[in-house]
Write a protein that holds these residues in place. Sequence first.
Motif, mmCIF file in Angstrom:
data_model
loop_
_atom_site.group_PDB
_atom_site.id
_atom_site.type_symbol
_atom_site.label_atom_id
_atom_site.label_comp_id
_atom_site.label_asym_id
_atom_site.label_seq_id
_atom_site.Cartn_x
_atom_site.Cartn_y
_atom_site.Cartn_z
ATOM 1 N N THR A 476 0.985 -1.094 0.003
ATOM 2 C CA THR A 476 -0.002 0.005 -0.067
ATOM 3 C C THR A 476 0.757 1.299 -0.070
ATOM 4 O OG1 THR A 476 -1.757 -1.259 1.278
ATOM 5 C CG2 THR A 476 -1.983 1.193 1.168
ATOM 6 N N GLY A 479 -1.571 5.183 0.928
ATOM 7 C CA GLY A 479 -2.785 4.936 1.231
ATOM 8 C C GLY A 479 -2.890 4.706 2.666
ATOM 9 N N THR A 502 -6.797 -3.960 7.400
ATOM 10 C CA THR A 502 -7.610 -3.727 5.891
ATOM 11 C C THR A 502 -6.650 -2.759 5.352
ATOM 12 O OG1 THR A 502 -9.847 -4.106 6.735
ATOM 13 C CG2 THR A 502 -9.345 -2.731 4.934
ATOM 14 N N ASN A 504 -5.765 -0.344 1.370
ATOM 15 C CA ASN A 504 -6.548 0.018 0.076
ATOM 16 C C ASN A 504 -5.447 -0.006 -0.968
ATOM 17 O OD1 ASN A 504 -5.049 2.298 1.051
ATOM 18 N ND2 ASN A 504 -6.615 3.660 0.796
ATOM 19 N N GLU A 560 -8.138 -2.498 -5.297
ATOM 20 C CA GLU A 560 -8.811 -1.791 -4.415
ATOM 21 C C GLU A 560 -8.441 -1.966 -3.058
ATOM 22 O OE1 GLU A 560 -13.050 -2.719 -4.682
ATOM 23 O OE2 GLU A 560 -13.190 -1.929 -6.927
ATOM 24 N N GLY A 561 -7.862 -3.217 -2.573
ATOM 25 C CA GLY A 561 -7.299 -3.342 -1.381
ATOM 26 C C GLY A 561 -7.781 -4.751 -0.860
#
Length: 718
Positions: A476, A479, A502, A504, A560-561
């Motif tokens: 990432t 982000g 989580t 992104n 998108e992640g």
Amino acid sequence: MASTTLFCQDFVQPKEIQPYFDQARTFRNQNKIDLALETLNTAASEAEKNEDVKSLIDSLHELALLYLKIDKEGDTEFYWDRASVLLKDIEYPYGDAMHKYIEAILLYRSKRNFQALFMINEAKQLNNDRNFFNNLILTEAKIYINLEKYESATKNLNSLIVNTDVYEKEYLATQAYLTLAKLNLRTNNLTESAKNGENALALATQNGFLVDIKDANTLLTNVYEKLGLYQKSLVNSQNLVKLKDSIFNVDKIKIEAKTADKIRDDYKTEEIARQEKKIEELTESQNRSEFTTILISSFLIIISLLAVTLYRNNQIKLKTNDLLQTKNKELQIARDGAVQAMEAKTNFLSTVSHELRTPLYAVTGLTHLLLEENPEEHQKEHLKALKFSGDYLLNFINDILHINKIDANKLEPLNMEFNLKKVINEVINSLSQSAKANKTKLILEYDESIPGHLLSDPLKLSQIFMNLIGNAIKFTKGGEVRITTKLLEKNNDQVKIFFEVTDNGIGISKEKQKSIFDGFEQGSIQINREYGGTGLGLTIVKSLLGLFNSKIELESTLGEGSSFSFEIAMTSMEDLPEDFTFETAQKDYDFKNLHLLIVEDNKINQVITKKMLSKKEMTSDIANNGHEAITLAQENLYDAILMDIHMPGISGEEATIEIRKFNQDTPIIALTAISLDDSLESFYAAGCNDVVTKPFKPEVFYQKIGENIFDKKPNSIS
């Protein structure tokens, strides 16, 4: 096989029952077997009257062990079988563990040593109480002697000699000395046998362990006769005659046997009476119901018909079984081949990773020293590249060794008090520089209703978070990575907590999600080249969660992640005060004028370690092997000893055991390129205060030295 009354923290005996067990233990150690039997019989009666099933199971187990002490194995099996019936209807881990322990002793007595070892390991899995564990490794040592695995037996017994057991420290040490003496006699090491026998006799005499006094005198009579020391042999022989005349006489043995038989017969009579009462109740019920009689008659007819059918089927099955037996043998051969192949792979990876650590210690250590000596700017760039490569290789080796340990079932979760929020924050802080380099924002959403003090394994939890958050940061850029914790449920002191990481970032395609948790998988060759890494991080996470009986869940969309989540059950420790300290924060120590002993057989490692100490104005002596270390520790006073574990001749563990016999105070820190077969617990049992794995980070190395010298950190595996 000696028996003992064991103590465990997973079940506390009621106040009205516990005194009986304490009194029985006293009688047993004084060799008053008849009184011990009567006391335990009273405890069983009280437990049955109070309908206290767990105390009744413990009473039956203690009676079984006591009958073993007087060699009545048939009676032992009777009480063991009775406990088996009760354990079927109740969840009682300590009772199950003790049950397997008694079964292991019976198997050992019948020379079924491998089955006995299997039962010992089963018992270890069910309960980790220190007193219980000490008795298990004593029994395990005796089994190892039967199997002629003398090195493993000696290792167990040496750890018991310096045990810190709360309840039976002297008893266990006596047993360890006595068993070591028998092992030495068996291997014709008569001098050591006499030395250990005298130690056992001294401890037994001091504490009134009558059976052990008799056994020690018997052994020493034999050993001194073989050594040609006939006067000493005669003294021990005379002691034995006096002991038998005064304590182990025929009348006493008859009384003990009579008491044992009476208690057994009374118990069996009561059991028969209980069964007869049940039969009478069933008979009365039968007379009241004609319908029941018809059903029973029909049932008997059906049973008879089934018996004829089963007999015929059995003839067919016998023929089928011959074929199945042949196939089973073929499967067994194939299975053994697979197991051998797995063991060969495990040992190969363990050996390679261990052997790589030693030269890698030289690379990282020399690089650190060169960077500390103010190199020129054009040299710094090369040295930093070398340091990065060394760190990368070390992480790779650690990952391989970690996976190898999990595959070999040599990794188990610990139970330690800790603060979950503090553990997660420490992981986030350690990864903050990586996040800053990637311009990635780290966000923690922590559920404040989670108890502040929990019982689980914070070290393995840290490894899980380190891999998941580190992976999220790596993939990432520009982000955010969000770490979420949530309390799902709380029942008394049991809690279940939900975790989610989580990001992104680049995401994972559907087809790659199926294999992403396999070893050396990173999605594609292009990703591996662009982002680097070994592809072992998620494999380690999946394996570690398996130790907690948990599974990793993945949701991801390419571009998108990704989201990784799991749940873990823990124990709440809410009764701890809020200012409870789990670990000591890093401190700055003044090392000037400290004098240390370096025990290391590798010349390059000697130079590096000595140089690192000199950087902090510490002086040092060098011992090239374990023998030199023992001699120097006797002749000099050191502030600490840095002990390598793997050395030619006697190992670091054996040297530590010998040093602890005359020096209990000097901190000993194990410096080792730890391998698959190494056990941290065995290092601490030998007398080490702490362990640092090679190659190590300099700041960790100095911190450990400071903690153990200035804070006097006790040896502990917690």
